[in-house]
Every structure is written in structure tokens, then in C-alpha cells.
Design a protein around this motif. Structure first.
Motif, PDB file in Angstrom:
ATOM      1  N   GLY A  14       0.785  -1.229   0.000  1.00  0.00           N
ATOM      2  CA  GLY A  14       0.000   0.000   0.000  1.00  0.00           C
ATOM      3  C   GLY A  14       0.813   1.272   0.000  1.00  0.00           C
ATOM      4  N   LEU A  15       2.070   1.207  -0.395  1.00  0.00           N
ATOM      5  CA  LEU A  15       2.902   2.409  -0.477  1.00  0.00           C
ATOM      6  C   LEU A  15       2.426   3.262  -1.651  1.00  0.00           C
ATOM      7  CD1 LEU A  15       5.328   4.123   0.373  1.00  0.00           C
ATOM      8  CD2 LEU A  15       6.783   2.652  -1.036  1.00  0.00           C
ATOM      9  N   LYS A  16       1.898   4.446  -1.348  1.00  0.00           N
ATOM     10  CA  LYS A  16       1.331   5.323  -2.374  1.00  0.00           C
ATOM     11  C   LYS A  16       2.392   6.307  -2.863  1.00  0.00           C
ATOM     12  CE  LYS A  16      -2.810   7.070  -1.670  1.00  0.00           C
ATOM     13  NZ  LYS A  16      -3.900   7.965  -1.200  1.00  0.00           N
ATOM     14  N   VAL A  17       2.499   6.446  -4.176  1.00  0.00           N
ATOM     15  CA  VAL A  17       3.485   7.338  -4.787  1.00  0.00           C
ATOM     16  C   VAL A  17       2.756   8.361  -5.653  1.00  0.00           C
ATOM     17  CG1 VAL A  17       5.586   7.519  -6.155  1.00  0.00           C
ATOM     18  CG2 VAL A  17       5.149   5.433  -4.854  1.00  0.00           C
ATOM     19  N   TYR A  18       3.025   9.642  -5.395  1.00  0.00           N
ATOM     20  CA  TYR A  18       2.500  10.731  -6.218  1.00  0.00           C
ATOM     21  C   TYR A  18       3.574  11.132  -7.238  1.00  0.00           C
ATOM     22  CZ  TYR A  18      -1.452  11.611  -3.049  1.00  0.00           C
ATOM     23  OH  TYR A  18      -2.604  11.506  -2.307  1.00  0.00           O
ATOM     24  N   TYR A  19       3.293  10.907  -8.515  1.00  0.00           N
ATOM     25  CA  TYR A  19       4.179  11.351  -9.595  1.00  0.00           C
ATOM     26  C   TYR A  19       3.634  12.687 -10.109  1.00  0.00           C
ATOM     27  CZ  TYR A  19       6.406   6.769  -9.569  1.00  0.00           C
ATOM     28  OH  TYR A  19       7.102   5.635  -9.198  1.00  0.00           O
ATOM     29  N   LEU A  20       4.217  13.788  -9.629  1.00  0.00           N
ATOM     30  CA  LEU A  20       3.675  15.115  -9.878  1.00  0.00           C
ATOM     31  C   LEU A  20       4.189  15.693 -11.205  1.00  0.00           C
ATOM     32  CD1 LEU A  20       4.119  16.577  -6.280  1.00  0.00           C
ATOM     33  CD2 LEU A  20       2.137  15.398  -7.258  1.00  0.00           C
ATOM     34  N   PRO A  21       3.368  16.461 -11.911  1.00  0.00           N
ATOM     35  CA  PRO A  21       3.762  17.014 -13.222  1.00  0.00           C
ATOM     36  C   PRO A  21       4.679  18.224 -13.076  1.00  0.00           C
ATOM     37  CG  PRO A  21       1.546  17.706 -12.675  1.00  0.00           C
ATOM     38  CD  PRO A  21       1.963  16.761 -11.583  1.00  0.00           C
ATOM     39  N   LEU A  22       5.895  17.976 -12.641  1.00  0.00           N
ATOM     40  CA  LEU A  22       6.910  19.028 -12.509  1.00  0.00           C
ATOM     41  C   LEU A  22       7.955  18.864 -13.601  1.00  0.00           C
ATOM     42  CD1 LEU A  22       7.354  18.945  -8.626  1.00  0.00           C
ATOM     43  CD2 LEU A  22       6.196  20.704  -9.960  1.00  0.00           C
ATOM     44  N   GLN A  23       8.467  19.963 -14.114  1.00  0.00           N
ATOM     45  CA  GLN A  23       9.390  19.947 -15.243  1.00  0.00           C
ATOM     46  C   GLN A  23      10.792  19.569 -14.793  1.00  0.00           C
ATOM     47  OE1 GLN A  23       8.606  20.433 -18.533  1.00  0.00           O
ATOM     48  NE2 GLN A  23      10.715  19.782 -18.906  1.00  0.00           N
ATOM     49  N   VAL A  24      11.368  18.555 -15.438  1.00  0.00           N
ATOM     50  CA  VAL A  24      12.742  18.145 -15.142  1.00  0.00           C
ATOM     51  C   VAL A  24      13.705  19.109 -15.826  1.00  0.00           C
ATOM     52  CG1 VAL A  24      14.466  16.321 -15.431  1.00  0.00           C
ATOM     53  CG2 VAL A  24      12.106  15.732 -14.857  1.00  0.00           C
ATOM     54  N   MET A  25      14.703  19.568 -15.061  1.00  0.00           N
ATOM     55  CA  MET A  25      15.655  20.534 -15.593  1.00  0.00           C
ATOM     56  C   MET A  25      16.952  19.848 -16.027  1.00  0.00           C
ATOM     57  SD  MET A  25      17.102  24.011 -13.790  1.00  0.00           S
ATOM     58  CE  MET A  25      17.791  23.108 -12.404  1.00  0.00           C
ATOM     59  N   TYR A  26      17.574  19.075 -15.098  1.00  0.00           N
ATOM     60  CA  TYR A  26      18.860  18.453 -15.420  1.00  0.00           C
ATOM     61  C   TYR A  26      19.047  17.225 -14.540  1.00  0.00           C
ATOM     62  CZ  TYR A  26      23.932  17.677 -15.489  1.00  0.00           C
ATOM     63  OH  TYR A  26      25.161  17.107 -15.592  1.00  0.00           O
ATOM     64  N   ASN A  27      19.464  16.115 -15.151  1.00  0.00           N
ATOM     65  CA  ASN A  27      19.845  14.909 -14.421  1.00  0.00           C
ATOM     66  C   ASN A  27      18.744  14.467 -13.450  1.00  0.00           C
ATOM     67  OD1 ASN A  27      21.600  12.809 -13.887  1.00  0.00           O
ATOM     68  ND2 ASN A  27      22.676  13.910 -12.253  1.00  0.00           N
ATOM     69  N   GLN A  28      17.508  14.463 -13.931  1.00  0.00           N
ATOM     70  CA  GLN A  28      16.324  14.042 -13.189  1.00  0.00           C
ATOM     71  C   GLN A  28      15.963  14.973 -12.028  1.00  0.00           C
ATOM     72  OE1 GLN A  28      14.218  11.992 -14.233  1.00  0.00           O
ATOM     73  NE2 GLN A  28      15.435  11.067 -15.846  1.00  0.00           N
ATOM     74  N   SER A  29      16.583  16.142 -11.953  1.00  0.00           N
ATOM     75  CA  SER A  29      16.236  17.118 -10.926  1.00  0.00           C
ATOM     76  C   SER A  29      15.319  18.172 -11.534  1.00  0.00           C
ATOM     77  CB  SER A  29      17.491  17.779 -10.357  1.00  0.00           C
ATOM     78  OG  SER A  29      17.168  18.658  -9.304  1.00  0.00           O
ATOM     79  N   THR A  30      14.281  18.540 -10.799  1.00  0.00           N
ATOM     80  CA  THR A  30      13.299  19.474 -11.329  1.00  0.00           C
ATOM     81  C   THR A  30      13.774  20.920 -11.210  1.00  0.00           C
ATOM     82  OG1 THR A  30      12.208  19.456  -9.171  1.00  0.00           O
ATOM     83  CG2 THR A  30      11.319  18.002 -10.858  1.00  0.00           C
ATOM     84  N   ALA A  31      13.148  21.791 -11.967  1.00  0.00           N
ATOM     85  CA  ALA A  31      13.392  23.232 -11.847  1.00  0.00           C
ATOM     86  C   ALA A  31      12.673  23.732 -10.600  1.00  0.00           C
ATOM     87  CB  ALA A  31      12.884  23.953 -13.088  1.00  0.00           C
ATOM     88  N   THR A  32      13.368  24.472  -9.754  1.00  0.00           N
ATOM     89  CA  THR A  32      12.772  24.923  -8.499  1.00  0.00           C
ATOM     90  C   THR A  32      11.919  26.167  -8.733  1.00  0.00           C
ATOM     91  OG1 THR A  32      13.283  25.741  -6.273  1.00  0.00           O
ATOM     92  CG2 THR A  32      14.947  26.120  -7.980  1.00  0.00           C
ATOM     93  N   THR A  33      10.605  25.993  -8.652  1.00  0.00           N
ATOM     94  CA  THR A  33       9.659  27.095  -8.838  1.00  0.00           C
ATOM     95  C   THR A  33       8.573  26.956  -7.789  1.00  0.00           C
ATOM     96  OG1 THR A  33       8.454  25.739 -10.435  1.00  0.00           O
ATOM     97  CG2 THR A  33      10.035  27.316 -11.331  1.00  0.00           C
ATOM     98  N   CYS A  34       8.583  27.837  -6.792  1.00  0.00           N
ATOM     99  CA  CYS A  34       7.633  27.712  -5.680  1.00  0.00           C
ATOM    100  C   CYS A  34       6.192  27.867  -6.145  1.00  0.00           C
ATOM    101  CB  CYS A  34       7.961  28.717  -4.584  1.00  0.00           C
ATOM    102  SG  CYS A  34       7.704  30.442  -5.041  1.00  0.00           S
TER     103      CYS A  34
END
Length: 487
Positions: free
Chosen positions: A91-111
Motif C-alpha cells: 500500500g505504499l502510495k506514490v505521487y508522480y507530480l507534473p513538474l518539469q525536469v531541468m537536469y539529471n532528473q532534478s526538477t526546476a525549483t519554482t515555488c
């Protein structure tokens, strides 16, 4: 582990008051902690289907915390078509959120992009503790920033080592200082990593704990029958990037292959440095002795490890190297560079440590090769028995649970004190800039709460934890299923 010093100091208790209440309060406090269940959100850019140490750490820790009765959900960014909510084991729930990947699987930081999404997750799941992972993850830093704005307790686990001299390290260290200055507790995976993090983020060492990684020994068991004993096989499983020492590996391969005709290399992993290994293989005509397996699924790692005699790690920096623990658990002789937290990981009889140079690593490998030829090495089963008791995920979960219990007893800084902490701890310029960001984030949160109040956000059905509907439904199905032995 210790308490962070908060804004106001309290007068110490007198000896008489300590004598009067210490035994009874200690017993009540222990009973309360044993029954305390938390609702935890693990946040990082790095999770499955991406493969790596951070991903494995988050998954295994979450499973053990669920086993102990806590509710755990994971928030990460979308990977290709993997978007929305997915359910994993137990029952481990994972939220895959629609955030834009910037580099090397790290997202762009936008509050302004991440706050509405993360707020929705935290409110829907009634989260009490936000646990962020990895200094490389922009999403983890965003989650810490937003969680504090929402008044939630925060924990951060640092999995990496950083320098202090180059520009990228300076910028990353400043960001880490801002993220951790008002975080309740920090976890590092080795004592070397703790020293590094305390220096980089100017932290009080009392709020930093050391909890190492672990390996599931049932996933990494030896099988000597799969080895080809007519030759000696050196296994390397790593991302093929600079900091993993692939340039050192490209110097080791031709030198040792020239000295030992029965020596072979089995290399698993993918990355930009693969081209260097292909050039070495082509130049020295080693196609039949150097195999490049490419990216490996986690389930296939053990099947590759058991085919080797020696596991080689050439990392230039490492906070805690899980790969050498996996190699030793499969019964291989381990040769590794002496960098970062690696000397803390395995006892001396299970690892040969070398300086991060081609000459030193070649000498270490030749020593181990000589011992293998003379039979002066422990059997794979003996090595596995020693390793399987060193690091277990249940022990990691127990120690992390103590961090959560401690964090829940600490107050969350009021917004005014948080602004003061940012300005006083992070410097005049950076402190003022991020104080401004904190104010903007706070105002944006108020706007979101006005547009869509918390009480209008649907509460999600628990898939894990003490009130898990999934667990109740499974138990009901099991009770209704007739026993074939009775019919």
C-alpha cells in the motif's frame, strides 16, 4: 541526536524536581513514543523507475516504516508516462507530480508551481512529517520550504558529499544553508557525511544524526556455482560518471589485463563516461575480456555480482557506498578507494582500501588476485554471514522512528522567528533574498487557502498506517476465503 535550540530558553529544572518526577515521566514518555504513529511524506526527485542508492533507500525505509504501523506516501516528479498516483507493495502510495525536469532528473525549483501540488498532497494525506532526501534534489528543497510555511515538522537526509572550492559547490552549499537553517532534524549516512554537512550548512551538530544505509541480505546471496573459476572476474557496477572514478577504471583495465591473461572485467551501468571504456576496449583489443552490460535493473544486480570474484569501486567521493555492501553480501572480495565515508562501511577484513589513483588500485587488486590464486580468502558464505548482520533496514527504520518521535516534540518556528532565522543564519544578502521568497510563498499560500480552503480538499483513503482501508479489506477477504483443508 539532540534538540535544536529554539527561540526562547527555559530555566533548567531544579535537582529536586528532577528527582521527584524523573522515573514516572520517563516511563510515561517511553510508552507514549512506542504508541506514536506518524503520517510521513517522503519527497525527492529521485525515485523508481529511476535507479540508484537514494531511490532504494527511500523505498526500503518506507516499507519498514509501514511494517511498523506508520503511514507513508512518496512525492516525486513524473517519469515519462508515469504520472498521477501509483501503488507499490504494502500500500505504499506514490505521487508522480507534473513538474518539469531541468537536469539529471532534478526538477526546476519554482515555488509557484510546486506549492499548489505539494500542499494538495500534504493536506489530502494529513501529513505530519515531511522527510526530504538528497541535496541534489530541487524538489526536496522546495518541499522543506513549503512544509515549514504550512507549519509541518521537517526532516532531511543528506546522501552526498560536497566540496567547498568550486562554484557549483558554493552555490549548492548556500542553498543547503537556507534549506536546513530551520529544519527540525538532519540525518546523514556516515560520520564523514555528518562533518561535511555540518560545515557546509553551518549547523549545530546536536541536530544531526548518523543513520547508515542498509542492504536486504535476502536479495544479495552468494552462489559460487555461477562463477567461472577458469578465470578471475572483476565486477564493477556503477553510474559511468566522473565522480565514480571511471577515468581511474580506464587506466586500470589495460594494465591488469596485460599482466593477467585470465583476468576479465564485467561492467554494469550507464553514463557519459561509457565512451572512454569503449575506447580502451577498442584500443587494446579487449572485446572478449571487458563486457559492458549497460544499465541494469535492480533485480538483475545480484545475478551479475555472483558471477565475479572481486568487486571494484573507484569512486572519487562517496558518503556511504551501498554497492560495496551489496558486493560483500554476495561473497565477493571488495577493493575500493579510501574516500569519504567508505572506510566506515565495512570492517578491514572484508575490504581492501586504496588511494584514488591507478597505481594504488592496481596494487590493491594484485594483492587480492594473489590471495584468490592461493586460496587464502574467506568463502562467499562466510563473508555473507558477516555482512548480513551489519546493516538491516529494520534497524534503520527503528532509528529513523526515534528521529520522528523527537521531531514531533519540537515546536515549528513561527513565521516571524523563521524570517529572523533566515536573516541571521544565512547572511545579509542571501538571508534577505530568501526572507523575501518566504514572504511571497506565505502570501501565495494564503491565496491558495482562500481560493480552495483546506476543508474543501478531499481527504485521501489511507493505503498504509494504522487506519489503512487496504489492509482492512485484505484481512476481510482472507477471513471470507474458505480453508480448503476444512472442506
Amino acid at each position: 541526536m539532540g534538540h535544536r535550540k529554539r527561540g526562547h530558553t527555559h530555566a533548567p529544572k531544579t535537582p529536586s524536581s528532577l528527582d521527584t518526577h524523573s522515573s514516572s515521566s520517563t516511563l510515561r514518555h517511553t510508552d507514549h513514543e512506542q504508541g506514536m504513529k506518524h503520517r510521513i511524506c517522503m519527497v525527492s526527485d529521485f525515485f523508481y523507475p529511476n535507479m540508484g542508492g537514494v531511490e532504494s533507500h527511500i523505498y526500503q525505509l518506507s516499507q519498514c516504516l509501514i511494517e511498523k504501523g506508520h503511514k507513508v506516501v512518496i512525492a516525486t516528479h513524473a517519469y515519462g508516462d508515469r504520472r498521477g498516483i501509483r501503488y507499490l507493495t504494502n500500500g505504499l502510495k506514490v505521487y508522480y507530480l507534473p513538474l518539469q525536469v531541468m537536469y539529471n532528473q532534478s526538477t526546476a525549483t519554482t515555488c509557484f508551481h510546486s506549492l499548489p501540488l505539494l500542499r494538495c498532497v500534504f493536506v489530502r494525506e494529513r501529513i505530519t512529517i515531511v522527510h526530504a532526501h538528497s541535496s541534489f534534489s530541487a524538489m526536496a528543497h522546495d518541499a522543506l520550504f513549503h512544509a515549514k510555511t504550512m507549519g509541518l515538522n521537517t526532516v532531511f537526509t543528506d546522501h552526498s558529499l560536497f566540496g567547498f572550492a568550486d562554484l557549483s559547490s558554493v552555490l549548492t552549499n548556500k542553498l543547503l544553508t537556507v534549506s536546513l537553517c530551520d529544519t527540525n532534524h538532519i540525518v546523514c549516512v556516515s560520520y564523514t557525511s555528518k562533518e561535511n554537512t555540518v560545515l557546509r550548512a553551518a549547523l549545530d551538530p546536536e541536530i544531526v544524526s548518523v543513520i547508515p544505509n542498509a542492504v536486504d541480505p535476502t536479495d544479495f546471496t552468494p552462489d559460487p556455482c555461477l562463477r567461472d573459476n577458469s578465470k578471475i572476474t572483476i565486477v564493477v557496477i556503477s553510474r559511468l560518471v566522473y565522480r565514480k572514478g571511471i577515468d581511474l577504471l580506464s587506466g586500470i583495465i589495460p594494465e591488469l589485463c596485460g599482466k593477467h591473461p585470465d583476468l576479465c572485467f564485467l561492467i554494469g551501468g550507464e553514463g557519459p563516461k561509457r565512451i572512454i571504456l569503449e575506447e580502451v576496449r577498442e584500443k587494446y583489443q579487449l572485446h572478449d575480456r571487458v563486457r559492458l552490460l549497460g544499465a541494469l535493473d535492480h533485480k538483475d544486480v545480484r545475478d551479475v555480482l555472483v558471477r565475479g570474484h572481486i568487486f571494484l569501486n573507484t569512486s572519487l567521493t562517496e558518503a556511504f557506498c551501498m554497492a560495496i555492501v551489496e558486493g560483500a553480501s554476495c561473497g565477493l572480495q571488495v577493493v575500493s578507494t579510501r574516500v569519504g565515508g567508505i572506510p566506515e562501511v565495512l570492517p578491514d577484513e572484508l575490504v581492501t582500501l586504496c588511494e584514488p589513483s591507478v597505481r594504488s588500485l592496481c596494487d590493491g587488486l594484485e594483492t587480492v588476485i594473489a590471495r584468490i590464486r592461493t586460496g587464502n580468502v574467506a568463502s562467499p558464505a562466510t563473508i555473507h554471514r558477516k555482512v548480513r548482520t551489519l546493516y538491516t533496514w529494520r534497524n534503520v527504520a527503528e532509528r529513523t522512528e526515534k528521529v520522528y518521535n523527537r521531531v514531533c516534540r519540537e515546536p515549528v518556528l513561527p513565521f516571524s522567528e523563521r524570517l529572523h532565522r533566515l536573516r541571521s543564519h544565512c547572511g545579509a544578502v542571501a538571508g534577505s533574498i530568501f526572507s523575501f521568497f518566504a514572504v511571497i510563498t506565505f502570501l501565495f499560500l494564503l491565496l491558495l487557502q482562500w481560493l480552495r480552503p483546506d476543508h474543501l480538499i478531499d481527504v485521501a483513503i489511507d493505503s498504509s498506517g494504522p487506519h489503512s482501508r487496504m489492509g482492512q479489506q485484505l484481512s476481510k477477504k482472507k477471513s471470507k476465503t474458505p480453508n480448503p483443508a476444512l472442506s
